[in-house]
Motif scaffolding. Structure first.
Motif, short mmCIF file in Angstrom:
data_model
loop_
_atom_site.label_atom_id
_atom_site.label_comp_id
_atom_site.label_asym_id
_atom_site.label_seq_id
_atom_site.Cartn_x
_atom_site.Cartn_y
_atom_site.Cartn_z
N ARG A 187 0.71 -1.12 0.06
CA ARG A 187 0.01 -0.04 -0.13
C ARG A 187 0.88 1.11 0.06
N LYS A 188 2.11 1.07 -0.34
CA LYS A 188 2.91 2.44 -0.20
C LYS A 188 2.82 3.05 -1.94
N PRO A 189 2.40 4.12 -1.89
CA PRO A 189 2.38 4.84 -3.14
C PRO A 189 3.86 4.69 -3.77
N LEU A 190 4.00 4.71 -5.04
CA LEU A 190 5.06 4.60 -5.99
C LEU A 190 5.43 6.06 -6.04
N LYS A 191 6.84 6.51 -6.46
CA LYS A 191 7.34 7.62 -6.63
C LYS A 191 6.30 8.33 -7.59
N GLY A 192 6.14 9.63 -7.37
CA GLY A 192 5.14 10.35 -8.25
C GLY A 192 3.59 10.07 -8.10
N SER A 193 3.09 9.33 -6.95
CA SER A 193 1.69 9.20 -6.55
C SER A 193 1.53 9.85 -5.21
N SER A 194 0.32 10.10 -5.14
CA SER A 194 -0.25 10.61 -4.03
C SER A 194 -1.66 10.09 -3.79
N GLU A 195 -1.77 9.65 -2.29
CA GLU A 195 -3.05 9.35 -1.84
C GLU A 195 -4.08 10.57 -1.30
N VAL A 196 -3.77 11.63 -1.36
CA VAL A 196 -4.31 12.85 -0.81
C VAL A 196 -5.56 13.09 -1.78
N TYR A 197 -5.48 12.61 -2.83
CA TYR A 197 -6.94 12.51 -3.45
C TYR A 197 -8.05 11.96 -2.86
N LEU A 198 -7.83 10.99 -2.00
CA LEU A 198 -8.87 10.37 -1.24
C LEU A 198 -9.42 11.37 -0.35
N LEU A 199 -8.77 12.32 0.41
CA LEU A 199 -9.20 13.15 1.37
C LEU A 199 -9.83 14.07 0.57
N ALA A 200 -9.18 14.67 -0.74
CA ALA A 200 -9.74 15.55 -1.25
C ALA A 200 -11.10 15.41 -1.81
N LYS A 201 -11.19 13.92 -2.16
CA LYS A 201 -12.74 13.69 -2.66
C LYS A 201 -13.91 13.99 -1.80
N THR A 202 -13.41 13.32 -0.31
CA THR A 202 -14.33 13.89 0.49
C THR A 202 -14.62 15.39 0.80
N ILE A 203 -13.68 16.17 0.73
CA ILE A 203 -14.19 17.43 0.73
C ILE A 203 -14.85 17.88 -0.37
N PHE A 204 -14.27 17.70 -1.60
CA PHE A 204 -14.87 18.00 -2.95
C PHE A 204 -16.24 17.74 -3.28
N ASN A 205 -16.62 16.39 -2.65
CA ASN A 205 -17.95 16.01 -2.82
C ASN A 205 -19.09 16.69 -2.42
N VAL A 206 -18.61 17.49 -1.31
CA VAL A 206 -19.76 18.50 -0.69
C VAL A 206 -19.81 19.74 -1.20
N ILE A 207 -18.42 20.54 -1.61
CA ILE A 207 -18.30 21.96 -1.89
C ILE A 207 -18.17 22.20 -3.48
N LYS A 208 -18.36 20.75 -4.40
CA LYS A 208 -18.14 20.94 -5.73
C LYS A 208 -18.79 21.94 -6.50
N ASP A 209 -20.34 22.05 -6.01
CA ASP A 209 -21.21 23.06 -6.77
C ASP A 209 -20.63 24.40 -6.83
N LYS A 210 -19.96 24.93 -5.33
CA LYS A 210 -19.53 26.02 -5.01
C LYS A 210 -18.45 26.37 -5.72
N ILE A 211 -17.34 25.44 -5.78
CA ILE A 211 -16.15 25.47 -6.26
C ILE A 211 -16.64 25.70 -8.12
N ARG A 212 -17.27 24.80 -8.53
CA ARG A 212 -17.34 24.88 -10.07
C ARG A 212 -18.20 26.52 -10.24
N LYS A 213 -19.03 27.01 -9.48
CA LYS A 213 -19.76 28.22 -9.66
C LYS A 213 -18.55 29.42 -9.69
#
Length: 218
Positions: A187-213
């Protein structure tokens, strides 16, 4: 183009808001990045722990800080049902070479806790920032790979990556990071990879309409 979270109508979290408690090893860049998403939407409350100079920001130290933030007579945070705790780490090894084992250990411990998560970037947080404007992985051969990533990220933005402005491209970062993500059997990300998108998804799924607007109106 001016991009700032001041473009959003600031809101106090509602009592029904889901809270995300984020613990990052970086004292400045990671902290400022996630602070961008505070109070954008009343349905999600983003709380970023501010490291003190004496805090231990090793992987194990961050887990200890997180656990201690919810216990005692005067806890820093109050954990409610459905809230989430996120620990954000880099893969870059430390001088004692204990980092990788610590990360494995705290990932296993968080697996046993409900709604506790660990996300790792290899080798550093700048990999996640890189994907805000790039859809392909970079490779560096220099001895100081983290320094190369930081230089590359700052070259992509006039004046460097600005956490008061550029997190608005979180949707692009999620898509690019997820598309390019690779990990080994441990489960270790290879070089040039980031798991932060998992956290970002949790945030973005709520605020996406405001971000896009906001982006559409710029």
């Amino acid at each position: 183009m001016i991009l700032t979270n001041r473009l959003f109508e600031r809101q106090a979290p509602s009592r029904e808001a889901k809270s995300l408690y984020i613990f990052c090893e970086g004292k400045e860049r990671e902290y400022k990045y996630f602070k961008y998403f505070e109070r954008i939407d009343s349905r999600i409350n983003v709380e970023v722990y501010k490291l003190n100079p004496h805090d231990d920001n090793s992987p194990q130290g961050l887990l200890d800080l997180a656990e201690n933030s919810f216990i005692g007579d005067k806890p820093k945070f109050t954990l409610q049902e459905n809230d989430e705790v996120w620990i954000v780490l880099d893969s870059d090894p430390d001088k004692s070479n204990s980092r990788e084992e610590q990360i494995k250990k705290i990932k296993s411990e968080c697996d046993l806790k409900e709604n506790w998560f660990v996300v790792e970037s290899n080798p550093c947080f700048e990999v996640w920032l890189f994907f805000h404007q790039n859809d392909k992985v970079e490779e560096f051969e220099s001895d100081d790979v983290c320094k190369s990533w930081k230089k590359k990220v700052n070259e992509n933005y006039e004046g460097g990556f600005d956490s008061r402005r550029h997190p608005i491209f979180i949707e692009e970062a999620i898509e690019n990071a997820e598309r390019n993500f690779k990990a080994n059997e441990n489960r270790k990300p290879l070089k040039g990879s980031s798991e932060v998108y998992l956290l970002a998804k949790t945030i973005f799924n709520v605020i996406k309409d405001k971000i896009r607007k906001v982006k559409n109106n710029l």
